[in-house]
Design an enzyme around this catalytic site. Structure first.
Site, short mmCIF file in Angstrom:
data_model
loop_
_atom_site.label_atom_id
_atom_site.label_comp_id
_atom_site.label_asym_id
_atom_site.label_seq_id
_atom_site.Cartn_x
_atom_site.Cartn_y
_atom_site.Cartn_z
N TYR A 69 0.82 -1.21 0.00
CA TYR A 69 0.00 0.00 0.00
C TYR A 69 0.86 1.26 0.00
O TYR A 69 0.52 2.26 -0.64
CB TYR A 69 -1.01 0.00 1.15
CG TYR A 69 -2.23 -0.82 0.78
CD1 TYR A 69 -3.23 -0.26 -0.01
CD2 TYR A 69 -2.36 -2.15 1.15
CE1 TYR A 69 -4.31 -1.00 -0.42
CE2 TYR A 69 -3.45 -2.91 0.75
CZ TYR A 69 -4.42 -2.33 -0.03
OH TYR A 69 -5.49 -3.07 -0.44
N GLN A 103 -14.86 3.10 -7.87
CA GLN A 103 -14.25 1.92 -7.25
C GLN A 103 -12.81 2.21 -6.91
O GLN A 103 -12.13 1.39 -6.30
CB GLN A 103 -14.31 0.73 -8.21
CG GLN A 103 -15.70 0.34 -8.64
CD GLN A 103 -15.65 -0.67 -9.78
OE1 GLN A 103 -15.49 -1.86 -9.57
NE2 GLN A 103 -15.76 -0.18 -10.99
N HIS A 121 -15.12 1.58 -2.58
CA HIS A 121 -14.03 0.71 -2.13
C HIS A 121 -13.07 1.42 -1.18
O HIS A 121 -11.94 0.96 -0.96
CB HIS A 121 -13.26 0.13 -3.32
CG HIS A 121 -14.04 -0.88 -4.10
ND1 HIS A 121 -13.67 -1.34 -5.34
CD2 HIS A 121 -15.20 -1.53 -3.80
CE1 HIS A 121 -14.56 -2.23 -5.77
NE2 HIS A 121 -15.50 -2.36 -4.86
N CYS A 150 -2.06 1.68 16.35
CA CYS A 150 -3.13 2.63 16.63
C CYS A 150 -2.71 3.52 17.80
O CYS A 150 -2.29 3.01 18.84
CB CYS A 150 -4.41 1.86 16.98
SG CYS A 150 -5.75 2.92 17.56
N ASN A 212 -14.32 2.37 -22.53
CA ASN A 212 -13.27 1.43 -22.15
C ASN A 212 -12.35 1.21 -23.35
O ASN A 212 -12.82 1.26 -24.48
CB ASN A 212 -13.88 0.09 -21.70
CG ASN A 212 -12.93 -0.72 -20.82
OD1 ASN A 212 -11.81 -1.02 -21.22
ND2 ASN A 212 -13.38 -1.06 -19.63
P1 NAD Z 1 -11.01 -2.71 -13.20
O1 NAD Z 1 -11.76 -3.94 -12.90
O2 NAD Z 1 -11.67 -1.43 -12.98
O3 NAD Z 1 -10.35 -2.88 -14.73
C1 NAD Z 1 -9.66 -1.88 -15.44
C2 NAD Z 1 -10.44 -1.60 -16.75
O4 NAD Z 1 -9.98 -0.39 -17.30
C3 NAD Z 1 -10.26 -2.67 -17.83
O5 NAD Z 1 -11.52 -3.02 -18.34
C4 NAD Z 1 -9.44 -1.95 -18.92
O6 NAD Z 1 -9.77 -2.38 -20.22
C5 NAD Z 1 -9.85 -0.52 -18.69
N1 NAD Z 1 -8.88 0.50 -19.12
C6 NAD Z 1 -7.53 0.47 -19.04
N2 NAD Z 1 -6.99 1.62 -19.47
C7 NAD Z 1 -8.04 2.41 -19.84
C8 NAD Z 1 -8.13 3.74 -20.36
N3 NAD Z 1 -7.05 4.49 -20.60
N4 NAD Z 1 -9.37 4.24 -20.63
C9 NAD Z 1 -10.48 3.49 -20.40
N5 NAD Z 1 -10.45 2.23 -19.92
C10 NAD Z 1 -9.24 1.70 -19.63
O7 NAD Z 1 -9.84 -2.55 -12.30
P2 NAD Z 1 -8.88 -3.67 -11.85
O8 NAD Z 1 -7.56 -3.13 -12.20
O9 NAD Z 1 -9.30 -4.96 -12.43
O10 NAD Z 1 -9.11 -3.66 -10.25
C11 NAD Z 1 -10.18 -4.20 -9.51
C12 NAD Z 1 -10.45 -3.39 -8.23
O11 NAD Z 1 -9.30 -2.74 -7.70
C13 NAD Z 1 -11.41 -2.24 -8.49
O12 NAD Z 1 -12.04 -1.89 -7.32
C14 NAD Z 1 -10.44 -1.17 -8.87
O13 NAD Z 1 -11.01 0.09 -8.92
C15 NAD Z 1 -9.38 -1.33 -7.79
N6 NAD Z 1 -8.15 -0.66 -8.21
C16 NAD Z 1 -8.08 0.68 -8.01
C17 NAD Z 1 -6.99 1.39 -8.49
C18 NAD Z 1 -6.98 2.87 -8.28
O14 NAD Z 1 -7.52 3.36 -7.30
N7 NAD Z 1 -6.39 3.62 -9.21
C19 NAD Z 1 -5.97 0.74 -9.19
C20 NAD Z 1 -6.07 -0.65 -9.36
C21 NAD Z 1 -7.18 -1.34 -8.87
ZN ZN Z 2 -7.31 1.26 18.02
#
Ligand code: NAD
Ligand code: ZN
Length: 238
Positions: A69, A103, A121, A150, A212
């Site tokens: 993280y 998300q 999330h 904590c 997407n």
């Molecule tokens: P996700 O399930 O949201 O998948 C990513 C999607 O984004 C895919 O469908 C891909 O085709 C699409 N994509 C990639 N580049 C793009 C662009 N430039 N424009 C439009 N679409 C694009 O995310 P995940 O990575 O499978 O992660 C699952 C979980 O983890 C979710 O809750 C996600 O939000 C979280 N997560 C958050 C972050 C963040 O906060 N930035 C990063 C990674 C994962």
């Molecule tokens: Zn505590």
């Protein structure tokens, strides 16, 4: 890249909509340099995110989970919101009835200037206690000890995010469901729509437009599918 005909159909629909909801996923932050979980760059020290973003992983090895993280916080801290995030700020300013549901945990929507954000999330810039009710905003990129204790009870703090297998924040989720069921248009941006229950919001919507770079399980059934990077499509839409 989405064609002009699809883009103008989407623009018209959006202009005619009374209430608009937007659901964003990791893809909207990809052009800011934040790796998605399933795309290239999603791996860290050979771990898959599914092996780190779980309560079991944290119970077993809180130090490694925190290191991951903190690495992600560093990446996000060095990144900037992109044109896609900014277009959603414009949309919020244009529309009296607008709800942004994300998300993402990265806080880039906040930094771009979006005002009301339903973070289903959680937020990587928050920490909370695993034992008591203590929580705080947390900008730290490193701690003297891992996991950080904590300040109130001494038990480990954890990131303020929702892990795989955990329940979503109840009130935020209820607001998201209500916004989607009342929206004339749901705009789904950069999510692979594989993570439930967030993906269930898409099934609840009256009219779905998707942005997407790839096709998703929902692409065949959505009303309008705009293929291309959100940093280009969203500014063209608003
Ligand atoms: P996700 O399930 O949201 O998948 C990513 C999607 O984004 C895919 O469908 C891909 O085709 C699409 N994509 C990639 N580049 C793009 C662009 N430039 N424009 C439009 N679409 C694009 O995310 P995940 O990575 O499978 O992660 C699952 C979980 O983890 C979710 O809750 C996600 O939000 C979280 N997560 C958050 C972050 C963040 O906060 N930035 C990063 C990674 C994962
Ligand atoms: Zn505590």
């Amino acid at each position: 890249m989405a064609g002009q005909r699809e883009l103008s159909a989407a623009r018209e629909r959006l202009a005619a909509a009374h209430a608009v909801a937007v659901l964003t996923g990791a893809g909207i932050s990809a052009e800011s340099g934040i790796p998605t979980f399933r795309g290239a760059g999603g791996l860290w020290r050979n771990f898959r995110p599914e092996e780190l973003a779980t309560p079991e992983a944290f119970a077993r090895d809180p130090r490694t989970v925190w290191e991951w993280y903190l690495w992600r916080r560093g990446l996000i801290d060095a990144a900037e919101p992109n044109a896609g995030h900014r277009a959603l700020v414009t949309l919020e300013q244009q529309r009296p009835r607008f709800t942004l549901i994300t998300q993402n945990v990265d806080g880039l929507h906040d930094r771009a200037g979006s005002r009301r954000i339903l973070k289903v999330h959680g937020d990587i810039w928050q920490s909370r206690c695993t034992a008591c009710a203590y929580q705080r905003k947390d900008r730290a990129l490193a701690y003297p000890t891992l996991p950080p204790p904590c300040p109130e009870c001494g038990e480990p703090l954890r990131p303020g995010v929702v892990w795989f297998g955990e329940a979503l924040p109840r009130i935020v989720w209820a607001e998201a469901e209500r916004a989607v069921s009342q929206a004339d248009v749901l705009l789904v941006v950069g999510t692979s729509a594989q993570v439930y229950p967030a993906a269930g919001l898409i099934e609840m919507a009256r009219f779905v437009m998707e942005v997407n770079v790839a096709t998703t399980p929902f692409s065949p059934s959505v009303a309008i599918s705009l293929q291309g990077p959100s940093g280009e499509i969203l500014p063209a839409l608003v």
